[in-house]
Design a protein around this motif. Structure first.
Motif, PDB file in Angstrom:
ATOM      1  N   VAL A   1       0.849  -1.193   0.000  1.00 26.72           N
ATOM      2  CA  VAL A   1       0.000   0.000   0.000  1.00 26.72           C
ATOM      3  C   VAL A   1       0.886   1.245   0.000  1.00 26.72           C
ATOM      4  CG1 VAL A   1      -1.661   1.320   1.344  1.00 26.72           C
ATOM      5  CG2 VAL A   1      -1.925  -1.144   1.128  1.00 26.72           C
ATOM      6  N   ASP A   2       0.576   2.178  -0.873  1.00 24.71           N
ATOM      7  CA  ASP A   2       1.351   3.417  -0.984  1.00 24.71           C
ATOM      8  C   ASP A   2       0.616   4.514  -0.215  1.00 24.71           C
ATOM      9  OD1 ASP A   2       2.711   5.725  -1.755  1.00 24.71           O
ATOM     10  OD2 ASP A   2       3.232   4.879  -3.713  1.00 24.71           O
ATOM     11  N   TYR A   3       1.076   4.792   0.987  1.00 25.07           N
ATOM     12  CA  TYR A   3       0.396   5.778   1.825  1.00 25.07           C
ATOM     13  C   TYR A   3       0.600   7.200   1.309  1.00 25.07           C
ATOM     14  CZ  TYR A   3      -0.587   2.105   5.188  1.00 25.07           C
ATOM     15  OH  TYR A   3      -1.064   0.971   5.793  1.00 25.07           O
ATOM     16  N   ALA A   4       1.681   7.454   0.574  1.00 28.42           N
ATOM     17  CA  ALA A   4       1.865   8.781  -0.017  1.00 28.42           C
ATOM     18  C   ALA A   4       0.793   9.058  -1.068  1.00 28.42           C
ATOM     19  CB  ALA A   4       3.260   8.887  -0.637  1.00 28.42           C
ATOM     20  N   VAL A   5       0.484   8.061  -1.878  1.00 31.50           N
ATOM     21  CA  VAL A   5      -0.576   8.218  -2.877  1.00 31.50           C
ATOM     22  C   VAL A   5      -1.929   8.341  -2.190  1.00 31.50           C
ATOM     23  CG1 VAL A   5      -1.740   7.130  -4.835  1.00 31.50           C
ATOM     24  CG2 VAL A   5       0.742   6.997  -4.634  1.00 31.50           C
TER      25      VAL A   5
END
Length: 761
Positions: free
Chosen positions: A514-518
């Motif tokens: 999971v890309d938390y920045a996105v």
């Protein structure tokens, strides 16, 4: 044999030893010998001397430069180069403008990558020209090839080293051109993937529309409608057969071609992404990072999809290295084959790439299956599970407030759907950098393989072009093989590539990856879209208010049944409806998507029609949450009636999709700039609680809390910082106008999603 001499100062004498033949094989260097490149001997270039070019020493320095070419032809060539360069730049600007209008930032990045490569090749061409004209290439060829001009006095030919380098340079340039067209095609199919995800996310559980889960499960034979006059909507949903993903690999492979199975699996992944739980029923911490009423899973995947597509085009050094190590020996092997055999190898190689791509999609599908939670086998439980979690209903707060509601839900017979939940996926935890379910391939491996396949596909297409330019196709066997090789390219682009990028994007966007920045970026853009939603509501109300003040008959209060006046006739409504449809068609896709989402938010029952009361409840939020300065919002029901009356060409007193898009397009398109400024100022007055001419972070946060939007003061401060580039504890009326104007003109990467929230009722 030796190549015949050619005249002219720029005659190219590097040629493939493949003259015309009748036996189907290229001419070889000896009896039974391999086909090879025949390099002619050469002599270093000599400078101009007295005689033919004696003018260079007699005060005419340009004469040697012109040579045998007329100055008029030379100037015409310069003009042609300038014209082609201008056309190319015009085409580039047109493409970038189209991408900007559609909000496709990924396409712009792909163009940046490819044009960077073109710039590098242009620089290489300049270096090659300087090396050749300065004589350095002649000196280098003499050192490497060990030949000199006196060995071949019968004729002089061009430097073979410079010729081969130029040919390789042009071949690579052609390869990048093919990559450009291939990237354009991939970008096109990726947008289709994003549209499909958008349809998945907005699909509701119940409703008479064919796009609802209820209709699709019934049509597929999983449920049956049993008449029951005592049940809601007059019927019960009865169980007919179980719904499963498939128990074996081949069964899952077959079922994945079913659109309903694909949609249910996607929604199960999305549901688990929003509400992740362990086998023990404990929630994960991931949910705390999501602004659930505002977050769009499709927008998150769309951004990740852009990164996946960009990785296919942006070639790494490892890709070039692997390509050279694998294909260089293969090319030496092809040199010993006949032309027909080379065509057969090209055809087989092309379809081998297609087969590998399909196999990779199967592996990715199995990985996705291991990460996807199971749904109940009774489709009625699936309907209850997904109820209220569609894109629009989730943002309307049904899940946030814990109320499932009953709008649009039919009877379920004797079935009890209490405690319905997802069944945990076979693989609960996927460690970063490791495979899934016994598959050793990781996301990094998949991405590298996909990049190699895309690059080799472009090489295959380039080889087909070069082979045709090198020698005409003669026999019917060659024609068949050539066409079969070309047929693989659209099959790869239209079938294998969409599957590959879709499943690779899902694979690298969930679980441990999971890309938390996105996620933060999507959440921030979703919060920005709230202001766009409300300014659209303000525009609808002020549009109706202005019409009423100017005395337009459709905006005048006509009483409960319209008996007060019959000034606005159906023929006028029909003309307004047609005019609104034309305006809607002229709007950019960004605004058309927003109007569609507006209609979806009003259509509570998901029956394709919107009643006046439903519109009034959505408009009333401005009255309930405002500071009281805006008297035009005191009666939102009258406003809603006027909007419906404007385009009610069939006299139903309700809005269908066609009538809704016409009415909204009339309200927001082709309006004078002064009206937009007044609308934004009206919006400013609604939020400005104390009427001091400034909106503070606290005031905006308090107003959002009145309409049940879970945004903190930090969220509001981030929105202001995103636009102004500095911390803004408060904004003036002019600053607020600039901010809202930029939001209305912004082309979001998430394709213009307009967020929808619930009214305080």
């Amino acid at each position: 044999g030796p190549l015949p001499p050619r005249s002219g100062p720029h005659a190219a004498h590097l040629a493939f030893a493949r003259p015309a033949r009748s036996d189907g094989r290229a001419t070889s260097l000896g009896a039974g010998g391999p086909v090879a490149w025949t390099l002619p001997t050469w002599a270093p270039a000599r400078g101009p001397v007295d005689g033919e070019h004696g003018e260079a020493r007699s005060g005419k320095p340009l004469a040697a430069f012109w040579g045998e070419v007329s100055p008029r032809i030379f100037l015409a060539e310069i003009f042609l180069v300038i014209l082609l360069s201008t056309l190319f730049e015009t085409w580039e600007h047109w493409i970038r403008h189209r991408l900007d209008q559609s909000g496709d930032h990924v396409g712009g990045k792909i163009l940046d990558v490819l044009f960077k490569e073109f710039t590098g090749l242009g620089f290489i061409g300049l270096v090659l020209f300087l090396v050749t004209q300065s004589g350095a290439a002649d000196w280098l060829a003499a050192k490497l090839l060990g030949v000199s001009s006196h060995q071949h006095d019968h004729h002089e030919v061009e430097n073979p080293l410079a010729e081969t380098f130029e040919i390789v340079h042009m071949m690579i340039f052609m390869l990048l051109v093919v990559l450009l067209f291939q990237a354009t095609a991939i970008l096109r199919v990726s947008s289709q993937v994003a549209h499909k995800w958008s349809a998945y996310e907005r699909t509701r559980s119940f409703g008479d529309r064919s796009e609802s889960f209820e209709s699709m499960f019934t049509k597929a034979g999983f449920l049956e409608k049993v008449p029951n006059k005592n049940a809601p909507r007059g019927f019960d949903l009865a169980f007919k057969r179980p719904f499963i993903y498939g128990t074996t690999f081949f069964e899952r492979l077959r079922l994945r071609g079913n659109p309903l199975v694909k949609m249910v699996m996607w929604r199960a992944l999305r549901h688990n992404f929003f509400f992740p739980v362990d086998e023990d029923g404990k929630k994960h911490t991931q949910q705390s990072a999501l602004a659930l009423p505002l977050f769009s899973f499709k927008s998150y995947l769309h951004m990740r999809l852009g990164e996946t597509v960009l990785s296919l085009v942006e070639l790494s050094g490892w890709t070039w290295l692997v390509t050279v190590l694998v294909l260089a020996p293969f090319c030496y092997f092809l040199a010993g084959l006949s032309f027909l055999s080379v065509e057969a190898v090209q055809c087989a190689g092309a379809w081998l790439l297609f087969g590998i791509a399909v196999a990779i999609t199967w592996l990715l599908e199995e990985d996705t299956f291991h990460l996807t939670p199971r749904v109940p086998e009774d489709a009625r439980d699936i309907l209850v599970l997904f109820k209220g979690t569609s894109d629009f209903m989730l943002r309307k707060g049904s899940v946030q407030t814990g109320k499932r509601g009953s709008l649009g839900c039919p009877g379920l017979g004797d079935h009890d759907p209490e405690n319905t939940r997802l069944i945990p996926a076979p693989v609960q935890v996927c460690e970063l950098g490791k495979g899934i379910g016994g598959n050793p391939l990781t996301t990094t491996h998949y991405a590298f393989i996909a990049q190699i396949l895309n690059f080799w596909q472009a090489i295959c297409v380039t080889s087909l072009i070069i082979s045709y330019l090198s020698r005409p196709i003669e026999s019917w066997k060659e024609v068949v093989l050539y066409l079969l090789a070309w047929a693989e390219w659209p099959a790869m682009i239209m079938y294998a590539v969409p599957l590959l990028i879709r499943r690779l994007t899902v694979r690298n966007s969930i679980g441990a990856e999971v890309d938390y920045a996105v996620i933060s970026q999507v959440s921030l853009e979703a919060k920005e879209s709230l202001l766009r939603y409300y300014i659209r509501l303000v525009q609808l109300l002020t549009f109706t208010h202005r019409a009423a003040e100017s005395g337009e008959s459709w905006a005048i209060d006509q009483g409960e049944a319209g008996e007060a006046t019959k000034a606005w006739k159906q023929v006028e409504a029909h003309a307004a409806w047609k005019r609104g449809l034309r305006r809607f068609d002229s709007l950019p896709n960004f605004h058309r998507q927003g109007i569609w989402h507006l209609f979806e938010s009003w259509d509570i029952n998901n029956d394709g029609t919107v009643m006046v009361d439903e519109i009034a409840k959505n408009l009333q939020v401005l009255t309930a949450s405002g500071s009281g300065c805006c008297s035009i919002f005191k009666n939102p029901r009258l406003m809603a009636e006027s909007l419906v009356r404007l385009v009610d060409h069939d006299g139903t007193r309700q809005l269908s999709w066609d009538k809704c898009r016409a009415a909204v397009a009339l309200a927001i398109s082709n309006r004078p700039p002064q009206e937009l400024r007044e609308d934004i100022h009206t919006f400013f007055e609604i939020i400005d609680e104390d009427g001091d001419g400034r909106i503070t972070v606290f005031e905006l946060t308090a107003w959002l809390s009145k309409i049940h939007v879970g945004m903190s003061e930090d969220d509001v401060a981030s929105l202001l910082y995103r636009h102004f580039g500095q911390a803004k504890p408060q904004v003036s009326s002019s600053e607020f106008h600039d901010w809202v104007t930029s939001l209305l003109q912004l082309r979001q990467q998430a394709m213009g999603i307009i967020m929808v929230i619930d009214t305080p009722i």
